[in-house]
Design a protein around this motif. Structure first.
Motif, PDB file in Angstrom:
ATOM      1  N   LEU A 113      42.874 -28.304  51.292  1.00  0.00           N
ATOM      2  CA  LEU A 113      42.737 -26.995  51.940  1.00  0.00           C
ATOM      3  C   LEU A 113      42.148 -27.098  53.337  1.00  0.00           C
ATOM      4  N   LYS A 114      41.286 -28.095  53.565  1.00  0.00           N
ATOM      5  CA  LYS A 114      40.513 -28.097  54.811  1.00  0.00           C
ATOM      6  C   LYS A 114      41.064 -29.024  55.887  1.00  0.00           C
ATOM      7  N   VAL A 115      41.697 -30.113  55.468  1.00  0.00           N
ATOM      8  CA  VAL A 115      42.141 -31.082  56.464  1.00  0.00           C
ATOM      9  C   VAL A 115      43.490 -30.654  57.032  1.00  0.00           C
ATOM     10  N   VAL A 116      43.586 -30.696  58.340  1.00  0.00           N
ATOM     11  CA  VAL A 116      44.845 -30.325  58.987  1.00  0.00           C
ATOM     12  C   VAL A 116      45.625 -31.596  59.294  1.00  0.00           C
ATOM     13  N   GLY A 117      46.804 -31.701  58.785  1.00  0.00           N
ATOM     14  CA  GLY A 117      47.641 -32.873  59.065  1.00  0.00           C
ATOM     15  C   GLY A 117      48.874 -32.447  59.843  1.00  0.00           C
ATOM     16  N   PRO A 118      49.482 -33.387  60.541  1.00  0.00           N
ATOM     17  CA  PRO A 118      50.631 -33.042  61.387  1.00  0.00           C
ATOM     18  C   PRO A 118      51.818 -32.500  60.571  1.00  0.00           C
ATOM     19  N   THR A 119      51.949 -32.945  59.329  1.00  0.00           N
ATOM     20  CA  THR A 119      53.129 -32.533  58.555  1.00  0.00           C
ATOM     21  C   THR A 119      52.776 -31.459  57.538  1.00  0.00           C
ATOM     22  N   LYS A 120      51.508 -31.003  57.606  1.00  0.00           N
ATOM     23  CA  LYS A 120      51.077 -30.099  56.543  1.00  0.00           C
ATOM     24  C   LYS A 120      51.676 -28.704  56.691  1.00  0.00           C
ATOM     25  N   ARG A 121      52.193 -28.189  55.586  1.00  0.00           N
ATOM     26  CA  ARG A 121      52.789 -26.853  55.619  1.00  0.00           C
ATOM     27  C   ARG A 121      51.830 -25.786  55.110  1.00  0.00           C
ATOM     28  N   HIS A 122      50.722 -26.217  54.564  1.00  0.00           N
ATOM     29  CA  HIS A 122      49.793 -25.255  53.947  1.00  0.00           C
ATOM     30  C   HIS A 122      48.872 -24.628  54.978  1.00  0.00           C
ATOM     31  N   PRO A 123      48.542 -23.333  54.850  1.00  0.00           N
ATOM     32  CA  PRO A 123      47.528 -22.769  55.744  1.00  0.00           C
ATOM     33  C   PRO A 123      46.207 -23.505  55.553  1.00  0.00           C
ATOM     34  N   THR A 124      45.430 -23.634  56.628  1.00  0.00           N
ATOM     35  CA  THR A 124      44.145 -24.337  56.545  1.00  0.00           C
ATOM     36  C   THR A 124      43.022 -23.328  56.269  1.00  0.00           C
ATOM     37  N   PHE A 125      42.154 -23.704  55.337  1.00  0.00           N
ATOM     38  CA  PHE A 125      41.050 -22.816  54.948  1.00  0.00           C
ATOM     39  C   PHE A 125      39.725 -23.486  55.299  1.00  0.00           C
ATOM     40  N   SER A 126      39.533 -23.780  56.594  1.00  0.00           N
ATOM     41  CA  SER A 126      38.307 -24.506  56.961  1.00  0.00           C
ATOM     42  C   SER A 126      37.064 -23.638  56.800  1.00  0.00           C
ATOM     43  N   ASP A 127      37.247 -22.315  56.652  1.00  0.00           N
ATOM     44  CA  ASP A 127      36.073 -21.441  56.535  1.00  0.00           C
ATOM     45  C   ASP A 127      35.505 -21.399  55.114  1.00  0.00           C
ATOM     46  N   LEU A 128      36.236 -21.895  54.129  1.00  0.00           N
ATOM     47  CA  LEU A 128      35.718 -21.858  52.752  1.00  0.00           C
ATOM     48  C   LEU A 128      34.516 -22.799  52.633  1.00  0.00           C
ATOM     49  N   THR A 129      33.457 -22.340  51.977  1.00  0.00           N
ATOM     50  CA  THR A 129      32.291 -23.203  51.789  1.00  0.00           C
ATOM     51  C   THR A 129      32.584 -24.191  50.652  1.00  0.00           C
ATOM     52  N   ASP A 130      31.796 -25.252  50.572  1.00  0.00           N
ATOM     53  CA  ASP A 130      31.960 -26.223  49.482  1.00  0.00           C
ATOM     54  C   ASP A 130      31.781 -25.534  48.135  1.00  0.00           C
ATOM     55  N   ALA A 131      30.842 -24.585  48.075  1.00  0.00           N
ATOM     56  CA  ALA A 131      30.594 -23.882  46.815  1.00  0.00           C
ATOM     57  C   ALA A 131      31.821 -23.072  46.414  1.00  0.00           C
ATOM     58  N   GLN A 132      32.471 -22.443  47.383  1.00  0.00           N
ATOM     59  CA  GLN A 132      33.669 -21.648  47.076  1.00  0.00           C
ATOM     60  C   GLN A 132      34.803 -22.538  46.582  1.00  0.00           C
ATOM     61  N   VAL A 133      34.978 -23.687  47.230  1.00  0.00           N
ATOM     62  CA  VAL A 133      36.038 -24.602  46.795  1.00  0.00           C
ATOM     63  C   VAL A 133      35.722 -25.126  45.391  1.00  0.00           C
ATOM     64  N   SER A 134      34.456 -25.411  45.154  1.00  0.00           N
ATOM     65  CA  SER A 134      34.048 -25.886  43.836  1.00  0.00           C
ATOM     66  C   SER A 134      34.339 -24.822  42.765  1.00  0.00           C
ATOM     67  N   ASP A 135      34.072 -23.562  43.088  1.00  0.00           N
ATOM     68  CA  ASP A 135      34.374 -22.474  42.146  1.00  0.00           C
ATOM     69  C   ASP A 135      35.881 -22.356  41.912  1.00  0.00           C
ATOM     70  N   LEU A 136      36.660 -22.489  42.998  1.00  0.00           N
ATOM     71  CA  LEU A 136      38.119 -22.442  42.866  1.00  0.00           C
ATOM     72  C   LEU A 136      38.599 -23.568  41.956  1.00  0.00           C
ATOM     73  N   ALA A 137      38.014 -24.755  42.144  1.00  0.00           N
ATOM     74  CA  ALA A 137      38.419 -25.906  41.338  1.00  0.00           C
ATOM     75  C   ALA A 137      38.071 -25.668  39.868  1.00  0.00           C
ATOM     76  N   THR A 138      36.875 -25.114  39.617  1.00  0.00           N
ATOM     77  CA  THR A 138      36.477 -24.837  38.236  1.00  0.00           C
ATOM     78  C   THR A 138      37.468 -23.871  37.586  1.00  0.00           C
ATOM     79  N   LEU A 139      37.835 -22.832  38.334  1.00  0.00           N
ATOM     80  CA  LEU A 139      38.804 -21.860  37.820  1.00  0.00           C
ATOM     81  C   LEU A 139      40.133 -22.540  37.480  1.00  0.00           C
ATOM     82  N   LEU A 140      40.652 -23.327  38.416  1.00  0.00           N
ATOM     83  CA  LEU A 140      41.975 -23.932  38.194  1.00  0.00           C
ATOM     84  C   LEU A 140      41.933 -24.939  37.041  1.00  0.00           C
ATOM     85  N   HIS A 141      40.865 -25.715  36.958  1.00  0.00           N
ATOM     86  CA  HIS A 141      40.766 -26.684  35.855  1.00  0.00           C
ATOM     87  C   HIS A 141      40.645 -25.973  34.518  1.00  0.00           C
TER      88      HIS A 141
END
Ligand code: HEC
Ligand code: HEC
Length: 299
Positions: A113-141
């Motif tokens: 979500l956070k790293v921008v790559g030259p070929t990446k098609r996904h929107p970048t979410f650099s504003d998400l905090t680590d805690a938010q990403v961790s919560d998202l991961a918990t939900l998806l798992h």
């Protein structure tokens, strides 16, 4: 040693079933094969609790709820609110995503979500905090685990649920009737939803995505302790620094002026209440409740 070995076994079994879910044609055969394998893996509480229920219980429920809020606001527009994508949506099914499956504690999801790559098609979410990403991961798992357990639940429901015991628990020790009614909000739920979904809702406490502020099961309640010691509980209508208004059991509005700490007020969020109840259920209670709710077919 034994415990950590068991944990490893659990993960492998989970992944195996997950793959079975990912390939619909394989679901039937994995369902047939699942019960003996799962029966051999007991849940963490040392009882006869099915491993699936224990595994769902092991996820931090508060993180799941927070993750859902972030997901709903930032991801659902492309991946759907269930995370499963859809024909009309650009985002793929994340519950079958190998990237998510291989993620550990949000690390890979965060990179994605956070790293921008030259070929990446996904929107970048650099504003998400680590805690938010961790919560998202918990939900998806958790959703992946739930998907993996569905076929297992189906078998267990049919074999072990006692609808009458579930009804008694619903109106008795479970306290479900304080928020739900078989002839009200849960009327016909057995006709509306699959048994595994119903069981998931009992286990998870629901997504909280339904109903509105007007729906009485979703509304916050407040208990007011008056200076005399008398307490009054009702649906919270309005709370400011200066006054509080509730609707009492008869539906009548009642208001009090507030003066500092007086009267004492306790507000409770019903969905939080659901989550708090979770550790109280045993596997038998859950299967009985499922059997009972499944039997509510009349709409
Ligand atoms: C604007 C639409 C859009 C939004 C918003 C969006 N995604 Fe995506 N997502 C996509 C698309 C399109 C892909 C597939 C990209 C590709 O194939 O390169 C994707 C792929 C992914 C993948 C990789 C799946 C895989 O197996 O390769 C993950 C993980 C993911 N999204 C997570 C999220 C999360 C978490 C959010 C919210 C923070 C989110 N996405 C928001 C459109 C979106
Ligand atoms: C403190 C209040 C409270 C208690 C007690 C409670 N629930 Fe809930 N329950 C809720 C709320 C709030 C929701 C979310 C409703 C919504 O989103 O519309 C919910 C959702 C559900 C749903 C999903 C309903 C649907 O149509 O999607 C089921 C099933 C359910 N609860 C079963 C139970 C059972 C079984 C018990 C008892 C073991 C129980 N609940 C105890 C408040 C409670």
């Amino acid at each position: 040693m034994t415990i950590s070995f068991k944990r490893v076994t659990v993960v492998v079994a989970c992944l195996t079933t997950g793959v079975g879910i990912a390939a619909p044609s394989a679901t039937q055969s994995s369902r047939g094969a699942a019960p003996p394998a799962f029966a051999a893996i007991q849940g963490g509480r040392g009882s006869s609790e099915p491993a699936g229920v224990a595994r769902l219980r092991a996820f931090d429920q508060a993180a799941v709820v927070r993750g859902r809020a972030v997901f709903g606001g930032r991801c659902a527009s492309c991946h759907s609110s269930s995370g499963r994508g859809g024909a009309a949506l650009p985002g793929p099914d994340l519950i079958r995503s190998v990237l998510v499956l291989q993620d550990l504690n949000g690390k890979r999801i965060s990179e994605y979500l956070k790293v921008v790559g030259p070929t990446k098609r996904h929107p970048t979410f650099s504003d998400l905090t680590d805690a938010q990403v961790s919560d998202l991961a918990t939900l998806l798992h958790r959703e992946i685990t739930y998907a993996a357990e569905r076929s297992n639940y189906k078998v267990l429901n049919i074999l072990t649920g006692d609808a009458r015991a579930g009804e008694a628990y619903f109106h008795g020790a479970g306290g479900c009737h304080t928020c739900h009614s078989a002839t009200g909000d849960l009327r016909g739920i057995g006709a509306r939803l699959d048994p595994p979904v119903i069981q998931g809702l009992i286990v998870s406490g629901g997504s909280g995505g339904r109903g509105g502020p007007e729906s009485s099961t979703r509304a916050a309640t407040a208990t007011i302790t008056l200076p005399s010691g008398q307490t009054v509980t009702g649906v919270l209508v309005r709370l400011t620094d200066f006054d509080i208004t509730i609707r009492d059991a008869s539906g009548a509005p009642r208001s009090w002026l507030r003066n500092g700490d007086s009267p004492k007020i306790h507000v409770s969020d019903p969905l939080q209440g659901h989550i708090d109840l979770l550790p109280k259920y045993t596997d038998t209670d859950i299967h009985n409740l499922t059997a009972y709710l499944v039997s509510l077919k009349e709409s």
